[in-house]
Design an enzyme around this catalytic site. Structure first.
Site, PDB file in Angstrom:
ATOM      1  N   CYS A 142      -6.240  -0.034   6.830  1.00 29.49           N
ATOM      2  CA  CYS A 142      -5.998   0.551   5.504  1.00 29.49           C
ATOM      3  C   CYS A 142      -7.178   1.467   5.115  1.00 29.49           C
ATOM      4  CB  CYS A 142      -5.837  -0.559   4.467  1.00 29.49           C
ATOM      5  SG  CYS A 142      -5.452   0.058   2.812  1.00 29.49           S
TER       6      CYS A 142
ATOM      7  N   ARG B 268       3.031   4.740   6.336  1.00 28.75           N
ATOM      8  CA  ARG B 268       3.454   3.993   7.528  1.00 28.75           C
ATOM      9  C   ARG B 268       3.887   2.565   7.236  1.00 28.75           C
ATOM     10  NH1 ARG B 268      -2.167   5.076  10.351  1.00 28.75           N
ATOM     11  NH2 ARG B 268      -2.706   4.538   8.204  1.00 28.75           N
TER      12      ARG B 268
ATOM     13  N   CYS C 104       0.844  -1.200   0.000  1.00 26.86           N
ATOM     14  CA  CYS C 104       0.000   0.000   0.000  1.00 26.86           C
ATOM     15  C   CYS C 104       0.883   1.256   0.000  1.00 26.86           C
ATOM     16  CB  CYS C 104      -0.907  -0.006   1.228  1.00 26.86           C
ATOM     17  SG  CYS C 104      -2.041   1.405   1.273  1.00 26.86           S
TER      18      CYS C 104
ATOM     19  N   ASP D 123       0.432   3.763   1.713  1.00 23.60           N
ATOM     20  CA  ASP D 123       0.405   4.350   3.057  1.00 23.60           C
ATOM     21  C   ASP D 123       1.827   4.617   3.575  1.00 23.60           C
ATOM     22  OD1 ASP D 123       0.229   4.480   6.029  1.00 23.60           O
ATOM     23  OD2 ASP D 123      -1.885   4.014   5.672  1.00 23.60           O
TER      24      ASP D 123
ATOM     25  N   HIS E  19      -2.271  -4.006   4.921  1.00 27.41           N
ATOM     26  CA  HIS E  19      -2.118  -3.620   6.335  1.00 27.41           C
ATOM     27  C   HIS E  19      -3.476  -3.342   6.953  1.00 27.41           C
ATOM     28  CE1 HIS E  19      -2.692   0.843   5.897  1.00 27.41           C
ATOM     29  NE2 HIS E  19      -2.459   0.517   4.641  1.00 27.41           N
TER      30      HIS E  19
HETATM   31 CO    CO Z   1      -3.467   1.205   2.997  1.00 29.85          CO
END
Ligand code: CO
Length: 215
Positions: A106, A51, A47, A49, A103
């Site tokens: 998400c 993090r 992803c 993202d 994750h």
């Molecule tokens: Co995500």
């Protein structure tokens, strides 16, 4: 609780200078060696993202993992970007493992479970709604919305792995007798641990006949 310093544009360039200095201090040949080429054994599909950075959460370094990221780590066979990365990784870099890593928590998967409009991204997230539709009998039995979302995160990864195994890129590699394993993982933002969903596959025998490709 520690107060995080604000990340600025200039700060990134300063950070780069500091990183080069520190890296050269511990290994003066670091950049010379890395610039010679790379042969990462792993392709990571994760992803976007901020993090979930592949290298940090697996304690690996530049040169170790070839990375493709998109919102909610969606794997669909109409995505030329993903197919190009996959083809290059499998046939040029000759990676031996492809990992789809989602994750929990998400935002993309959460958005796909709702009815709100988010703009262009809704078209992308439609793929996750399709995964929901394929598994709605299981998902509708989960009354806790967080748990339902967590399960959809897992199913989105599992469908991603299966979609990889349906590609001609992967099946031709298997037909040639080359080692290539596909895996599905989920990372927990809350604990830092990765969960292996145990859906690894190294052949197309799990696919129904219409998805098997003859070389
Ligand atoms: Co995500």
């Amino acid at each position: 609780m520690c107060v995080k310093e604000k990340i600025t544009y200039e700060g990134l360039l300063k950070g780069n200078l500091q990183w080069v200095e520190e890296t050269l201090q511990s290994d003066p040949e670091y950049f010379n060696k890395l610039s010679m080429g790379h042969k990462p054994p792993i392709l990571w599909i994760g992803c976007s993202d901020s993090r979930v950075p592949a290298n940090q959460i697996t304690n690996t370094n530049p040169g170790d993992i070839f990375v493709h990221r998109n919102i909610a780590n969606v794997v669909v066979h109409t995505d030329m970007n993903m197919l190009s990365v996959l083809d290059y990784a499998v046939n040029v870099l000759e990676v031996e493992h492809v990992i789809v890593c989602g994750h929990y928590g998400c935002g993309g998967v959460e958005a796909a479970l709702g009815s709100k409009q988010h703009g262009i991204i809704d078209n992308w997230l439609r793929n996750i709604k399709d995964t929901y539709r394929m598994h709605n009998h299981e998902l509708d039995l989960i009354s806790d919305p967080n748990k339902r979302c967590e399960r959809l995160v897992e199913l989105n990864v599992i469908e991603g792995v299966y979609n990889l195994s349906k590609t001609s890129i992967v099946q031709n590699k298997w037909a040639d007798g080359k080692k290539l394993a596909l895996h599905g993982w989920v990372y927990s933002l809350q604990t830092g641990f990765i969960k292996d969903l145990k859906v690894s596959c190294e052949a197309n025998d799990h696919l129904s006949e219409v998805f098997k490709i003859i070389k």
